[in-house]
Scaffold this motif. Sequence first.
Motif, PDB file in Angstrom:
ATOM      1  N   GLY A 117       0.827  -1.208   0.000  1.00 38.73           N
ATOM      2  CA  GLY A 117       0.000   0.000   0.000  1.00 38.73           C
ATOM      3  C   GLY A 117       0.857   1.252   0.000  1.00 38.73           C
ATOM      4  O   GLY A 117       1.900   1.320   0.663  1.00 38.73           O
ATOM      5  N   VAL A 118       0.416   2.251  -0.788  1.00 39.26           N
ATOM      6  CA  VAL A 118       1.129   3.533  -0.831  1.00 39.26           C
ATOM      7  C   VAL A 118       0.110   4.669  -0.789  1.00 39.26           C
ATOM      8  O   VAL A 118      -1.023   4.515  -1.230  1.00 39.26           O
ATOM      9  CB  VAL A 118       1.989   3.691  -2.107  1.00 39.26           C
ATOM     10  CG1 VAL A 118       3.108   2.668  -2.143  1.00 39.26           C
ATOM     11  CG2 VAL A 118       1.125   3.596  -3.362  1.00 39.26           C
ATOM     12  N   ALA A 119       0.567   5.804  -0.255  1.00 37.20           N
ATOM     13  CA  ALA A 119      -0.301   6.979  -0.192  1.00 37.20           C
ATOM     14  C   ALA A 119       0.436   8.248  -0.582  1.00 37.20           C
ATOM     15  O   ALA A 119      -0.136   9.335  -0.501  1.00 37.20           O
ATOM     16  CB  ALA A 119      -0.859   7.124   1.224  1.00 37.20           C
ATOM     17  N   ILE A 124       5.740   5.437  -2.973  1.00 39.27           N
ATOM     18  CA  ILE A 124       5.856   4.785  -4.290  1.00 39.27           C
ATOM     19  C   ILE A 124       7.338   4.556  -4.604  1.00 39.27           C
ATOM     20  O   ILE A 124       7.740   3.470  -5.057  1.00 39.27           O
ATOM     21  CB  ILE A 124       5.202   5.649  -5.389  1.00 39.27           C
ATOM     22  CG1 ILE A 124       3.694   5.735  -5.169  1.00 39.27           C
ATOM     23  CG2 ILE A 124       5.499   5.075  -6.776  1.00 39.27           C
ATOM     24  CD1 ILE A 124       2.988   6.762  -6.044  1.00 39.27           C
ATOM     25  N   MET A 125       8.158   5.567  -4.345  1.00 37.09           N
ATOM     26  CA  MET A 125       9.588   5.440  -4.632  1.00 37.09           C
ATOM     27  C   MET A 125      10.235   4.350  -3.779  1.00 37.09           C
ATOM     28  O   MET A 125      11.102   3.595  -4.258  1.00 37.09           O
ATOM     29  CB  MET A 125      10.275   6.794  -4.432  1.00 37.09           C
ATOM     30  CG  MET A 125       9.869   7.798  -5.515  1.00 37.09           C
ATOM     31  SD  MET A 125      10.209   9.514  -5.092  1.00 37.09           S
ATOM     32  CE  MET A 125      11.985   9.512  -5.039  1.00 37.09           C
ATOM     33  N   ARG A 133       6.117  -2.830  -8.633  1.00 39.26           N
ATOM     34  CA  ARG A 133       5.565  -1.882  -9.610  1.00 39.26           C
ATOM     35  C   ARG A 133       4.039  -1.894  -9.632  1.00 39.26           C
ATOM     36  O   ARG A 133       3.444  -1.099 -10.335  1.00 39.26           O
ATOM     37  CB  ARG A 133       6.069  -2.225 -11.019  1.00 39.26           C
ATOM     38  CG  ARG A 133       7.543  -1.969 -11.231  1.00 39.26           C
ATOM     39  CD  ARG A 133       7.935  -2.160 -12.686  1.00 39.26           C
ATOM     40  NE  ARG A 133       7.770  -3.549 -13.123  1.00 39.26           N
ATOM     41  CZ  ARG A 133       6.849  -3.958 -13.990  1.00 39.26           C
ATOM     42  NH1 ARG A 133       6.003  -3.110 -14.519  1.00 39.26           N
ATOM     43  NH2 ARG A 133       6.782  -5.231 -14.339  1.00 39.26           N
ATOM     44  N   ARG A 134       3.433  -2.821  -8.907  1.00 44.18           N
ATOM     45  CA  ARG A 134       1.972  -2.851  -8.820  1.00 44.18           C
ATOM     46  C   ARG A 134       1.597  -2.621  -7.365  1.00 44.18           C
ATOM     47  O   ARG A 134       1.928  -3.436  -6.494  1.00 44.18           O
ATOM     48  CB  ARG A 134       1.439  -4.172  -9.364  1.00 44.18           C
ATOM     49  CG  ARG A 134       1.735  -4.299 -10.844  1.00 44.18           C
ATOM     50  CD  ARG A 134       1.135  -5.520 -11.462  1.00 44.18           C
ATOM     51  NE  ARG A 134       1.486  -5.577 -12.868  1.00 44.18           N
ATOM     52  CZ  ARG A 134       2.607  -6.125 -13.344  1.00 44.18           C
ATOM     53  NH1 ARG A 134       3.467  -6.669 -12.516  1.00 44.18           N
ATOM     54  NH2 ARG A 134       2.863  -6.123 -14.629  1.00 44.18           N
ATOM     55  N   LEU A 135       0.923  -1.502  -7.147  1.00 45.36           N
ATOM     56  CA  LEU A 135       0.750  -1.005  -5.787  1.00 45.36           C
ATOM     57  C   LEU A 135      -0.708  -0.716  -5.472  1.00 45.36           C
ATOM     58  O   LEU A 135      -1.466  -0.300  -6.346  1.00 45.36           O
ATOM     59  CB  LEU A 135       1.570   0.289  -5.611  1.00 45.36           C
ATOM     60  CG  LEU A 135       3.031   0.243  -6.100  1.00 45.36           C
ATOM     61  CD1 LEU A 135       3.661   1.630  -5.986  1.00 45.36           C
ATOM     62  CD2 LEU A 135       3.834  -0.777  -5.312  1.00 45.36           C
ATOM     63  N   LYS A 136      -1.051  -0.892  -4.204  1.00 41.02           N
ATOM     64  CA  LYS A 136      -2.374  -0.490  -3.729  1.00 41.02           C
ATOM     65  C   LYS A 136      -2.310   0.988  -3.354  1.00 41.02           C
ATOM     66  O   LYS A 136      -1.391   1.406  -2.640  1.00 41.02           O
ATOM     67  CB  LYS A 136      -2.734  -1.348  -2.514  1.00 41.02           C
ATOM     68  CG  LYS A 136      -3.886  -0.817  -1.658  1.00 41.02           C
ATOM     69  CD  LYS A 136      -4.355  -1.865  -0.654  1.00 41.02           C
ATOM     70  CE  LYS A 136      -5.218  -1.241   0.438  1.00 41.02           C
ATOM     71  NZ  LYS A 136      -6.245  -2.158   0.945  1.00 41.02           N
ATOM     72  N   PHE A 137      -3.259   1.784  -3.852  1.00 42.98           N
ATOM     73  CA  PHE A 137      -3.339   3.197  -3.473  1.00 42.98           C
ATOM     74  C   PHE A 137      -4.431   3.303  -2.418  1.00 42.98           C
ATOM     75  O   PHE A 137      -5.611   3.084  -2.712  1.00 42.98           O
ATOM     76  CB  PHE A 137      -3.675   4.043  -4.697  1.00 42.98           C
ATOM     77  CG  PHE A 137      -3.866   5.511  -4.421  1.00 42.98           C
ATOM     78  CD1 PHE A 137      -2.846   6.270  -3.837  1.00 42.98           C
ATOM     79  CD2 PHE A 137      -5.052   6.145  -4.761  1.00 42.98           C
ATOM     80  CE1 PHE A 137      -3.031   7.626  -3.588  1.00 42.98           C
ATOM     81  CE2 PHE A 137      -5.235   7.506  -4.518  1.00 42.98           C
ATOM     82  CZ  PHE A 137      -4.226   8.243  -3.931  1.00 42.98           C
ATOM     83  N   THR A 154       1.423  10.376 -12.487  1.00 41.58           N
ATOM     84  CA  THR A 154       2.112  10.988 -13.632  1.00 41.58           C
ATOM     85  C   THR A 154       3.631  10.802 -13.615  1.00 41.58           C
ATOM     86  O   THR A 154       4.213  10.437 -14.632  1.00 41.58           O
ATOM     87  CB  THR A 154       1.738  12.475 -13.734  1.00 41.58           C
ATOM     88  OG1 THR A 154       0.316  12.550 -13.862  1.00 41.58           O
ATOM     89  CG2 THR A 154       2.384  13.142 -14.937  1.00 41.58           C
ATOM     90  N   PRO A 155       4.305  11.015 -12.485  1.00 38.23           N
ATOM     91  CA  PRO A 155       5.770  10.827 -12.517  1.00 38.23           C
ATOM     92  C   PRO A 155       6.211   9.368 -12.554  1.00 38.23           C
ATOM     93  O   PRO A 155       7.411   9.099 -12.663  1.00 38.23           O
ATOM     94  CB  PRO A 155       6.239  11.467 -11.191  1.00 38.23           C
ATOM     95  CG  PRO A 155       5.051  12.137 -10.604  1.00 38.23           C
ATOM     96  CD  PRO A 155       3.838  11.505 -11.189  1.00 38.23           C
ATOM     97  N   PHE A 156       5.252   8.431 -12.447  1.00 36.58           N
ATOM     98  CA  PHE A 156       5.622   7.007 -12.326  1.00 36.58           C
ATOM     99  C   PHE A 156       4.898   6.171 -13.390  1.00 36.58           C
ATOM    100  O   PHE A 156       4.032   5.343 -13.081  1.00 36.58           O
ATOM    101  CB  PHE A 156       5.261   6.486 -10.927  1.00 36.58           C
ATOM    102  CG  PHE A 156       5.843   7.282  -9.809  1.00 36.58           C
ATOM    103  CD1 PHE A 156       7.201   7.203  -9.518  1.00 36.58           C
ATOM    104  CD2 PHE A 156       5.047   8.139  -9.045  1.00 36.58           C
ATOM    105  CE1 PHE A 156       7.752   7.952  -8.490  1.00 36.58           C
ATOM    106  CE2 PHE A 156       5.592   8.892  -8.018  1.00 36.58           C
ATOM    107  CZ  PHE A 156       6.950   8.799  -7.734  1.00 36.58           C
ATOM    108  N   PRO A 157       5.239   6.379 -14.665  1.00 37.58           N
ATOM    109  CA  PRO A 157       4.488   5.698 -15.731  1.00 37.58           C
ATOM    110  C   PRO A 157       4.630   4.177 -15.686  1.00 37.58           C
ATOM    111  O   PRO A 157       3.809   3.470 -16.261  1.00 37.58           O
ATOM    112  CB  PRO A 157       5.102   6.272 -17.016  1.00 37.58           C
ATOM    113  CG  PRO A 157       6.424   6.838 -16.612  1.00 37.58           C
ATOM    114  CD  PRO A 157       6.297   7.256 -15.191  1.00 37.58           C
ATOM    115  N   GLU A 158       5.632   3.674 -14.981  1.00 36.11           N
ATOM    116  CA  GLU A 158       5.825   2.223 -14.941  1.00 36.11           C
ATOM    117  C   GLU A 158       4.988   1.543 -13.854  1.00 36.11           C
ATOM    118  O   GLU A 158       4.970   0.328 -13.746  1.00 36.11           O
ATOM    119  CB  GLU A 158       7.305   1.883 -14.730  1.00 36.11           C
ATOM    120  CG  GLU A 158       7.877   2.212 -13.362  1.00 36.11           C
ATOM    121  CD  GLU A 158       8.399   3.638 -13.211  1.00 36.11           C
ATOM    122  OE1 GLU A 158       7.646   4.591 -13.562  1.00 36.11           O
ATOM    123  OE2 GLU A 158       9.521   3.802 -12.706  1.00 36.11           O
ATOM    124  N   VAL A 159       4.280   2.339 -13.040  1.00 34.38           N
ATOM    125  CA  VAL A 159       3.542   1.776 -11.906  1.00 34.38           C
ATOM    126  C   VAL A 159       2.079   1.551 -12.260  1.00 34.38           C
ATOM    127  O   VAL A 159       1.442   2.400 -12.882  1.00 34.38           O
ATOM    128  CB  VAL A 159       3.638   2.709 -10.678  1.00 34.38           C
ATOM    129  CG1 VAL A 159       2.781   2.171  -9.530  1.00 34.38           C
ATOM    130  CG2 VAL A 159       5.088   2.839 -10.227  1.00 34.38           C
TER     131      VAL A 159
END
Length: 218
Positions: A117-119, A124-125, A133-137, A154-159
């Motif tokens: 999980g990320v917020a 994310i970093m 690269r696959r994360l829970k928001f 937007t800054p993380f197109p690979e996620v």
Amino acid sequence: MAEPTERFETFLDAVGRAPIIPVLTVEGPAQAAPLARALAAGGVAAIEITLRRPGALEAIAAAAEAAPELLVGAGTVLDQRQLESAAAAGARFAVSPGATPALLAAARGWAHPFLPGVASASEIMAALAQGFRRLKFFPAAPLGGPAALKALATPFPEVGFCPTGGITRDSAPEYLRLGSVFCLGGSWIAPDALIDAEAWDEIERLARESLTALKAPS
Ligand code: 3PG
């Protein structure tokens, strides 16, 4: 550091077919088995059973046995011990509301997909640095909903993101229209009140209705 792609194939295939993951908090096997069957009948492909109640591991095992066509995962996984007991119970993916360095390290060696999980951008970093690269928001709606996620992605197109927290049938399509969102989770399809009332037909109907709403023109 690459995330093992093959580990995600079955999971991505399931959420590709039905991108809503019901998040379930159940008492144990007696609720989990008919609930899993109802959700599968409603078109769901993957469910998350949270480890928030004592019978959760037994519930995972019962759901997997009752509806073998469903991919059953564990939610609210907070540490390595829970990751291991979830897999032993039959969980085929796991989700956490956040991430600690210890949990990320354990999950990297786990046999199944794990979504930390990320917020925030920093979280994310930190997940990316460990190869995820696959994360829970989470919690998606209180953090600002689709607009917040769009800006954060937007800054993380690979996620790829799986938002959860405060999502409803009506807001789900907007999240899924974001290119960065590959699935989402929520409890609205099977809220506690309907589970406690054993309203399996109503839960099946809500699942079908929510998945059908995704196909409606926007
Ligand atoms: C959770 O972990 O509880 C999920 O994010 C579900 O949230 P919701 O109940 O707001 O759908």
